[in-house]
Scaffold this active site. Structure first.
Site, short mmCIF file in Angstrom:
data_model
loop_
_atom_site.label_atom_id
_atom_site.label_comp_id
_atom_site.label_asym_id
_atom_site.label_seq_id
_atom_site.Cartn_x
_atom_site.Cartn_y
_atom_site.Cartn_z
N CYS A 1 53.69 47.58 -73.98
CA CYS A 1 52.76 48.63 -74.31
C CYS A 1 53.15 50.20 -73.99
O CYS A 1 53.35 50.91 -74.84
CB CYS A 1 51.57 48.04 -73.78
SG CYS A 1 51.05 46.67 -74.45
N1 LIG Z 1 51.64 42.01 -74.45
C1 LIG Z 1 50.60 42.78 -74.17
O1 LIG Z 1 50.39 43.02 -72.78
C2 LIG Z 1 49.94 43.36 -75.22
C3 LIG Z 1 48.73 44.15 -74.76
C4 LIG Z 1 47.93 44.59 -75.72
C5 LIG Z 1 48.33 44.88 -77.18
N2 LIG Z 1 49.88 44.25 -77.46
C6 LIG Z 1 50.28 44.28 -78.67
O2 LIG Z 1 50.05 43.19 -79.50
C7 LIG Z 1 51.07 42.91 -80.27
C8 LIG Z 1 51.82 41.75 -80.14
O3 LIG Z 1 52.40 41.82 -78.80
P1 LIG Z 1 52.82 40.64 -78.01
O4 LIG Z 1 53.04 41.06 -76.79
O5 LIG Z 1 52.03 39.40 -78.11
O6 LIG Z 1 54.36 40.23 -78.75
P2 LIG Z 1 55.24 38.84 -78.22
O7 LIG Z 1 56.50 39.23 -78.61
O8 LIG Z 1 54.70 38.31 -77.10
O9 LIG Z 1 54.43 37.84 -79.59
C9 LIG Z 1 54.81 38.28 -80.99
C10 LIG Z 1 54.96 36.72 -81.72
O10 LIG Z 1 54.98 37.12 -83.08
C11 LIG Z 1 55.98 36.29 -83.64
N3 LIG Z 1 56.25 36.89 -84.89
C12 LIG Z 1 57.09 37.85 -85.06
N4 LIG Z 1 56.93 38.28 -86.76
C13 LIG Z 1 56.28 37.09 -87.14
C14 LIG Z 1 55.92 36.89 -88.67
N5 LIG Z 1 56.17 37.87 -89.43
N6 LIG Z 1 54.97 35.92 -88.60
C15 LIG Z 1 54.63 35.16 -87.74
N7 LIG Z 1 54.95 35.39 -86.41
C16 LIG Z 1 55.69 36.40 -86.11
C17 LIG Z 1 56.96 36.27 -82.77
O11 LIG Z 1 57.92 35.10 -82.91
C18 LIG Z 1 56.44 36.05 -81.32
O12 LIG Z 1 56.02 34.64 -81.21
C19 LIG Z 1 52.05 44.19 -80.03
O13 LIG Z 1 51.39 45.23 -81.40
C20 LIG Z 1 51.68 44.85 -78.94
O14 LIG Z 1 51.88 46.08 -78.94
C21 LIG Z 1 50.34 43.56 -76.35
#
Ligand SMILES: NC(=O)c1ccc[n+]([C@@H]2O[C@H](COP(=O)([O-])OP(=O)(O)OC[C@H]3O[C@@H](n4cnc5c(N)ncnc54)[C@H](O)[C@@H]3O)[C@@H](O)[C@H]2O)c1
Length: 438
Positions: free
Chosen positions: A272
């Site tokens: 993030c």
């Molecule tokens: N990790 C954090 O602390 C956090 C906090 C707030 C917001 N976010 C936001 O949330 C979003 C997700 O982040 P995250 O940390 O969960 O990512 P992550 O990488 O942990 O998880 C994403 C998941 O999406 C899957 N994926 C990718 N493309 C796909 C598709 N087309 N169809 C289905 N699945 C798919 C991946 O295999 C993975 O399991 C981002 O935009 C991030 O900026 C993250």
């Protein structure tokens, strides 16, 4: 407005699809399932999908027992087959939003997920985007795709943005007790999305548009980045002046108003804070506006690993040792305490630079058994034995995991570079000269 969909949501009879079962999507899917709704999680990663269907969690904040119970009860299932989106009443997109090498937003994951949603869009259905992204993505990118189906906004489908605020490793604040901001591309969309989140979150704050919700998330993360940038600059400034920056912050923080303490560190990491502000500055630039604070904070924060390497160099120098050939033990490589995530971790840059300077680098992290450093292959975590500590020339505390005995690190390592101030209350007069604090 679809009364049918609203009632289904309020009565928890709705089926919720969550696309992307990572740090954000899995806790969210589990929360809806715990709330009594039926949830289908979608991911391209078959091993993750299989793991959920076996009742096993792979995200530290989500308990395996919980996943197992919800799968058994029939409230939670996972699939790689997107045709099951046809079964859902609401679908939430939680896929990654990285940056390209040029630091421009890469929304290809959002586009891929939205293509799947589009293929199975049906009436009535709610679509929510949760991935952090630049203002306008929901209106300018996702909405036209859904309209392409021939279905009508506010009659057949509803579309909103609701930013995720999960803080991995935070025991006090988790999905259910973090207020949720919701902004739809129409009033009916806002209302429908708010009804969805009210089933699992205590407080839902609605705003007038998806753009406001998208920008609110970017303000939150930019606020952190800028304030961390400020204290990181203060830490470097204090180092040059020979002043203890931690003591300065502790003193300033006694002011009961107008000051909020942020702490310096080896740099910023995770999915993030290092990335999201670029989504905002990129969009601003398209409109002819240069966001100067964002750029400056990024510049200061991204140079912190260099400063840490400088501290190691200075500490070794004071003991008449060069970096080249020194054995350096990095303690903690995850980007923050008590989690296993090394994405964008400052430890990667620190290890890389130290190896480049000829040091022999090993690391210990109870959460990260293996770590690969760009172009240098994989390193495995070593045990934090008395021998490892005594044999190194310098221990660099990069992440302050709770389960590490810092007293022992201080006692046995000949030199300690502490980027997290964990040795402050442990240091004794006999440690004089062997601790370099950020
Ligand atoms: N990790 C954090 O602390 C956090 C906090 C707030 C917001 N976010 C936001 O949330 C979003 C997700 O982040 P995250 O940390 O969960 O990512 P992550 O990488 O942990 O998880 C994403 C998941 O999406 C899957 N994926 C990718 N493309 C796909 C598709 N087309 N169809 C289905 N699945 C798919 C991946 O295999 C993975 O399991 C981002 O935009 C991030 O900026 C993250």
């Amino acid at each position: 407005m679809s009364i049918e969909l609203l009632v289904k949501l309020k009565e928890r009879r709705a089926v919720v699809g969550v696309i992307g079962l990572g740090y954000v999507g899995l806790p969210l899917a589990v929360e809806f399932a715990r709330g009594g709704l039926k949830v289908i999680g979608f991911d391209l990663d078959k091993s993750r999908v299989d793991s959920i269907n076996r009742g096993q969690s792979y995200i530290p904040d989500v308990q395996t027992e919980m996943v197992g119970a919800l799968v058994e009860r029939g409230n939670l299932a996972a699939a790689t087959d997107f045709s099951r989106l046809a079964e859902t009443d609401a679908v939430i997109i939680c896929v990654p939003t990285p940056l390209r090498k040029t630091k421009e937003p890469d929304i290809s994951y959002i586009l891929a997920a939205a293509e799947e949603v589009k293929a199975y869009l049906h009436s009535p259905q709610l679509v929510v985007l949760e991935s952090t992204t630049y203002p306008g993505t929901t209106d300018e990118v996702v909405l036209p795709m859904l309209k392409d189906t021939g279905l009508t906004l506010d009659k057949d489908f509803f579309l909103a943005f609701s930013p995720e605020r999960v803080d991995p490793g935070n025991k006090q604040y988790q999905t259910h007790n973090i207020p949720k901001v919701v902004g739809g591309v129409s009033a009916a969309s806002t209302e429908t999305a708010a009804a969805l989140y009210k089933t699992i979150v205590g407080e839902v704050h609605t705003v007038s548009s998806a753009r406001v919700a998208e920008t609110a998330k970017l303000l939150e993360n930019t606020y952190r980045s800028v304030n961390i940038g400020l204290v990181n600059e203060m830490a470097q400034l204090c180092y040059h002046l020979g002043i203890d920056s931690w003591e300065v912050i502790e003193a300033a923080a006694t002011k009961p108003f107008g000051f909020m303490a942020f702490y310096p560190g080896p740099g910023i990491g995770g999915h993030c804070i290092p990335l999201d502000p670029h989504y905002l500055s990129w969009k601003a630039r398209l409109h002819g506006f240069e966001a100067r604070f964002i750029g400056l904070a990024e510049d200061v924060n991204s140079h912190m690993p260099n400063h840490v390497v400088q501290l190691v160099q200075d500490g070794l120098n004071a003991q008449t040792k060069p970096v080249k050939g020194s054995r350096i033990l990095v303690v903690g490589v995850a980007y923050k305490r008590d989690i296993n995530d090394v994405r964008e971790s400052p430890a990667l840059g620190i290890v890389d630079q130290l190896i480049h300077k000829g040091a022999s680098v090993s690391y210990h992290d109870p959460f990260v058994p293996e770590m690969s450093v760009d172009g240098r292959g994989a390193l495995a975590s070593v045990a934090l034995t008395d021998e490892t500590l005594s044999a190194c020339d310098c221990a660099v505390i990069v992440t302050d995991h709770s389960d590490v005995d810092y007293g022992r690190v201080l006692k046995l390592a000949p030199l300690v570079v502490d980027t997290r101030n964990v040795t402050r209350r442990l240091a004794m007069p006999e440690h004089e000269g062997k601790v370099v604090r950020l």
